[in-house]
Design an enzyme around this catalytic site. Structure first.
Site, short mmCIF file in Angstrom:
data_model
loop_
_atom_site.label_atom_id
_atom_site.label_comp_id
_atom_site.label_asym_id
_atom_site.label_seq_id
_atom_site.Cartn_x
_atom_site.Cartn_y
_atom_site.Cartn_z
N PHE A 1 2.77 6.77 1.97
CA PHE A 1 4.16 7.74 1.45
C PHE A 1 2.79 8.81 0.38
O PHE A 1 3.94 9.35 -0.08
CB PHE A 1 5.03 6.71 1.20
CG PHE A 1 5.47 5.72 2.41
CD1 PHE A 1 5.80 6.50 3.36
CD2 PHE A 1 5.21 4.91 1.98
CE1 PHE A 1 6.32 4.90 4.55
CE2 PHE A 1 5.29 3.55 2.62
CZ PHE A 1 6.02 3.47 3.89
N PRO B 1 0.05 -1.30 0.28
CA PRO B 1 0.20 0.14 0.29
C PRO B 1 0.85 1.60 -0.16
O PRO B 1 1.84 1.16 0.76
CB PRO B 1 -0.71 -0.16 1.20
CG PRO B 1 -0.98 -1.15 1.22
CD PRO B 1 0.75 -2.40 1.26
N CYS B 2 0.03 2.68 -1.01
CA CYS B 2 1.19 3.22 -0.63
C CYS B 2 0.24 4.69 -0.17
O CYS B 2 1.26 5.71 -0.21
CB CYS B 2 1.05 3.51 -2.73
SG CYS B 2 -0.37 4.04 -3.29
N GLN B 3 -0.95 3.92 0.20
CA GLN B 3 -1.01 5.50 0.86
C GLN B 3 -0.38 6.40 2.23
O GLN B 3 -0.39 7.04 2.74
CB GLN B 3 -2.34 5.15 1.65
CG GLN B 3 -3.44 4.34 0.70
CD GLN B 3 -3.64 2.94 -0.08
OE1 GLN B 3 -2.75 2.59 -0.22
NE2 GLN B 3 -4.62 2.74 0.31
#
Length: 238
Positions: free
Chosen positions: A70, A66-68
């Site tokens: 960053f 998951p990129c959330q």
């Protein structure tokens, strides 16, 4: 060779790994993504990485966790975000006896030096590591999509052989590479006319979902610098 694709989504990374010669098993939590992956790419199991333990060896553990934590569009919680799964990613690689790892994430991770340093420290504790930022448009995708890639190896000779790929495409007029691929080309739109610019009733300052796509360019995933993006690489389109 056999590979895991963690947080496999609809299977983009799995497809690339297949084309590189890997037998890939995707791991994903979202049911719709799993269905899409199975229909169009290959095997995908439902799995929560926080509690998943592999039962077989995989030469490569890859994935886009998951990129959330960053993302520039997120809350910026970084390592304190409950969706921060890099430790679980590396644990699974360890338990699978992987010889190499490949992590993909948003460029925003690099913009958070303390968080990025913590991520690299986790990798470098076990892996001979290298990283870079790549733009998908530089490789023939009709979309500007900057992503950071971290690659690690157990074997020093394998790390010494590794090279990042050279771009195959570039902005029109560049000396090297084919011109950027456009949305018009990718969707075979021919000479069909198009509209671009803000949609009717678009809210001032709200770009995402409030503009029409210029198909004559690679587009931008969010926002962008122009409403006229059709003949360049482009953002996601329906």
């Amino acid at each position: 060779m056999r590979a895991f694709d963690l947080c496999a989504g609809a299977g983009g990374l799995s497809l690339g790994l297949q084309r590189a010669g890997f037998d890939v098993l995707g791991l994903e939590l979202d049911a719709d993504a799993i269905d899409t992956h199975r229909r169009h790419v290959g095997p995908c199991e439902k799995a929560d990485l926080r509690i998943y333990h592999p039962t077989e060896q995989r030469d490569l553990t890859a994935g886009g966790v998951p990129c959330q934590p960053f993302s520039d569009a997120g809350k910026g919680l970084a390592l304190d975000d409950p969706r921060y799964l890099v430790p679980d990613f590396l644990r699974i690689a360890r338990e699978a006896g992987s010889r190499a790892v490949l992590l993909e994430n948003v460029r925003g991770l690099v913009k958070k030096p303390r968080a990025f340093r913590a991520v690299l420290d986790l990798f470098e504790a076990e892996w001979l590591t290298t990283w870079t930022v790549l733009d998908a448009a530089d490789f023939g995708v009709p979309q500007h999509r900057d992503r950071v890639f971290v690659v690690g190896f157990k074997d020093a000779a394998a790390r010494a052989r590794f090279r990042w790929p050279n771009p195959s495409h570039a902005a029109p007029g560049s000396l090297f590479g084919a011109p950027y691929r456009t949305v018009r080309e990718a969707l075979s739109l021919g000479d069909a006319p198009h509209r671009s610019g803000p949609k009717e009733n678009a809210r001032p300052g709200q770009l995402q979902g409030m503009r029409l796509l210029d198909v004559d360019a690679p587009a931008f995933t969010v926002g962008g610098h122009s409403f006229d993006l059709l003949d360049r690489p482009a953002p996601c389109v329906r």
